[in-house]
Design a protein around this motif. Structure first.
Motif, PDB file in Angstrom:
ATOM      1  N   MET A   1       0.886  -0.967  -0.393  1.00  0.00           N
ATOM      2  CA  MET A   1       0.604  -0.007  -0.027  1.00  0.00           C
ATOM      3  C   MET A   1       0.681   1.155   0.111  1.00  0.00           C
ATOM      4  O   MET A   1       1.590   1.044   1.020  1.00  0.00           O
ATOM      5  N   THR A   2       0.524   2.528  -1.083  1.00  0.00           N
ATOM      6  CA  THR A   2       1.427   3.377  -1.328  1.00  0.00           C
ATOM      7  C   THR A   2       1.092   4.408  -0.337  1.00  0.00           C
ATOM      8  O   THR A   2      -0.300   4.123   0.643  1.00  0.00           O
ATOM      9  N   HIS A   3       1.707   5.253  -0.136  1.00  0.00           N
ATOM     10  CA  HIS A   3       1.322   6.829   0.820  1.00  0.00           C
ATOM     11  C   HIS A   3      -0.162   7.564   0.652  1.00  0.00           C
ATOM     12  O   HIS A   3      -0.490   7.701   1.380  1.00  0.00           O
ATOM     13  N   ALA A   4       0.064   7.388  -1.065  1.00  0.00           N
ATOM     14  CA  ALA A   4      -1.617   8.114  -1.547  1.00  0.00           C
ATOM     15  C   ALA A   4      -2.483   7.184  -1.295  1.00  0.00           C
ATOM     16  O   ALA A   4      -4.181   7.628  -0.893  1.00  0.00           O
ATOM     17  N   ASP A   5      -2.266   5.134  -1.362  1.00  0.00           N
ATOM     18  CA  ASP A   5      -3.577   4.560  -0.995  1.00  0.00           C
ATOM     19  C   ASP A   5      -4.316   4.698   0.431  1.00  0.00           C
ATOM     20  O   ASP A   5      -5.525   5.151   1.042  1.00  0.00           O
ATOM     21  N   THR A   6      -2.895   5.149   1.584  1.00  0.00           N
ATOM     22  CA  THR A   6      -3.221   5.540   2.528  1.00  0.00           C
ATOM     23  C   THR A   6      -3.952   6.567   3.116  1.00  0.00           C
ATOM     24  O   THR A   6      -5.121   6.673   3.947  1.00  0.00           O
ATOM     25  N   ALA A   7      -3.649   7.526   1.780  1.00  0.00           N
ATOM     26  CA  ALA A   7      -4.706   9.476   2.320  1.00  0.00           C
ATOM     27  C   ALA A   7      -5.834   8.915   1.595  1.00  0.00           C
ATOM     28  O   ALA A   7      -6.957   9.577   2.277  1.00  0.00           O
ATOM     29  N   GLU A   8      -5.723   7.845   0.394  1.00  0.00           N
ATOM     30  CA  GLU A   8      -6.933   7.767  -0.360  1.00  0.00           C
ATOM     31  C   GLU A   8      -8.486   7.756   0.994  1.00  0.00           C
ATOM     32  O   GLU A   8      -9.398   7.945   0.730  1.00  0.00           O
ATOM     33  N   ALA A   9      -7.829   6.435   1.275  1.00  0.00           N
ATOM     34  CA  ALA A   9      -8.541   5.339   2.421  1.00  0.00           C
ATOM     35  C   ALA A   9      -8.860   6.863   3.607  1.00  0.00           C
ATOM     36  O   ALA A   9     -10.379   5.945   3.889  1.00  0.00           O
ATOM     37  N   PHE A  10      -8.073   7.252   3.698  1.00  0.00           N
ATOM     38  CA  PHE A  10      -8.443   7.770   5.332  1.00  0.00           C
ATOM     39  C   PHE A  10      -8.970   9.239   4.551  1.00  0.00           C
ATOM     40  O   PHE A  10     -10.139   9.825   5.664  1.00  0.00           O
ATOM     41  N   ALA A  11      -9.595   9.088   3.441  1.00  0.00           N
ATOM     42  CA  ALA A  11     -10.578  11.021   2.932  1.00  0.00           C
ATOM     43  C   ALA A  11     -11.708   9.932   2.542  1.00  0.00           C
ATOM     44  O   ALA A  11     -12.467  10.697   3.437  1.00  0.00           O
ATOM     45  N   ALA A  12     -11.515   8.594   2.325  1.00  0.00           N
ATOM     46  CA  ALA A  12     -12.919   8.089   2.398  1.00  0.00           C
ATOM     47  C   ALA A  12     -13.415   7.969   3.641  1.00  0.00           C
ATOM     48  O   ALA A  12     -14.321   8.238   3.466  1.00  0.00           O
ATOM     49  N   ARG A  13     -13.043   7.508   4.321  1.00  0.00           N
ATOM     50  CA  ARG A  13     -13.751   7.205   5.545  1.00  0.00           C
ATOM     51  C   ARG A  13     -14.257   8.670   6.311  1.00  0.00           C
ATOM     52  O   ARG A  13     -14.583   8.137   6.944  1.00  0.00           O
ATOM     53  N   ARG A  14     -13.571   9.971   6.274  1.00  0.00           N
ATOM     54  CA  ARG A  14     -13.756  11.485   6.967  1.00  0.00           C
ATOM     55  C   ARG A  14     -14.745  11.433   6.160  1.00  0.00           C
ATOM     56  O   ARG A  14     -15.760  11.592   6.962  1.00  0.00           O
ATOM     57  N   GLN A  15     -15.084  11.107   5.174  1.00  0.00           N
ATOM     58  CA  GLN A  15     -16.090  12.113   4.084  1.00  0.00           C
ATOM     59  C   GLN A  15     -17.553  10.670   4.231  1.00  0.00           C
ATOM     60  O   GLN A  15     -18.693  11.023   4.334  1.00  0.00           O
ATOM     61  N   ALA A  16     -17.191   9.565   4.944  1.00  0.00           N
ATOM     62  CA  ALA A  16     -18.193   8.909   4.657  1.00  0.00           C
ATOM     63  C   ALA A  16     -19.266   9.140   7.376  1.00  0.00           C
ATOM     64  O   ALA A  16     -19.641   8.833   6.903  1.00  0.00           O
ATOM     65  N   ALA A  17     -17.901   9.116   7.781  1.00  0.00           N
ATOM     66  CA  ALA A  17     -17.858   9.928   8.834  1.00  0.00           C
ATOM     67  C   ALA A  17     -18.822  11.099   8.980  1.00  0.00           C
ATOM     68  O   ALA A  17     -19.706  11.903   9.429  1.00  0.00           O
ATOM     69  N   THR A  18     -18.300  11.908   7.592  1.00  0.00           N
ATOM     70  CA  THR A  18     -19.116  14.050   7.831  1.00  0.00           C
ATOM     71  C   THR A  18     -20.374  13.297   6.934  1.00  0.00           C
ATOM     72  O   THR A  18     -21.199  13.634   7.606  1.00  0.00           O
ATOM     73  N   ASP A  19     -20.658  12.010   6.489  1.00  0.00           N
ATOM     74  CA  ASP A  19     -21.877  12.025   5.660  1.00  0.00           C
ATOM     75  C   ASP A  19     -23.155  10.612   6.502  1.00  0.00           C
ATOM     76  O   ASP A  19     -23.915  11.329   6.929  1.00  0.00           O
ATOM     77  N   ARG A  20     -22.574  10.145   7.648  1.00  0.00           N
ATOM     78  CA  ARG A  20     -23.248   9.680   8.760  1.00  0.00           C
ATOM     79  C   ARG A  20     -23.577  10.717   9.885  1.00  0.00           C
ATOM     80  O   ARG A  20     -24.998  10.901  10.287  1.00  0.00           O
ATOM     81  N   ILE A  21     -22.884  11.858  10.345  1.00  0.00           N
ATOM     82  CA  ILE A  21     -24.070  12.790  10.741  1.00  0.00           C
ATOM     83  C   ILE A  21     -24.716  13.899  10.332  1.00  0.00           C
ATOM     84  O   ILE A  21     -25.244  14.467  11.114  1.00  0.00           O
TER      85      ILE A  21
END
Length: 159
Positions: free
Chosen positions: A1-21
């Protein structure tokens, strides 16, 4: 897994959390905008905390823009605020009474501007912020608070 993959995964988790809230509370940027604008209009008119802001805020437009980013980050977990609020509060001549007034005005405003679920969400976070800042201000003034204790400034002729 590259740093970009990690950043993209983090951004996706953040967006999912924001959407839930957003779905659970109804909070969106328009509500945050109304809340911040209404709240700080009250702050400016307040006899206790208004003067503290008046002495330090030179550009209200810029301050309000930062507060909207702050509350987006706090309420929706968007991560759009990049400031550091604690150091800005440490030198202020404030104590428990100021934090109580800030909270009272904020609660009054959330109840007026927000539906009950959103108001409760904002207030939970506002209480945590106020408690954390009060502890920080106390520590900056060489006062160590115990559980349940509040910070009360000692009055001096300079303020």
């Amino acid at each position: 897994m590259t740093h970009a993959d990690t950043a993209e995964a983090f951004a996706a988790r953040r967006q999912a959390a924001t959407d839930r809230i957003r779905a659970a509370t109804g909070i969106d940027e328009a509500m945050i905008d109304r809340l911040v604008e209404t709240f700080y209009a009250r702050v400016r008119d307040d006899a206790l905390i208004g003067p503290i802001f008046a002495e330090r805020v030179e550009d209200w437009g810029s301050h309000l823009a930062q507060m909207k980013l702050f509350w987006s980050s706090v309420a929706l977990s968007t991560g759009v605020y990049e400031g550091r609020p604690t150091p800005k509060h440490l030198p202020l001549p404030i104590d428990a009474g100021h934090f109580d007034r800030w909270l009272a005005l904020f609660e009054e405003t959330t109840r007026e501007v927000c539906p009950p679920t959103a108001a409760a969400h904002f207030m939970t976070r506002a209480r945590r912020i106020a408690e954390s800042l009060e502890l920080g201000v106390a520590n900056a003034n060489n006062v160590l608070l115990g559980p349940g204790e509040r910070y009360r400034r000692r009055w001096t002729p300079q303020g």
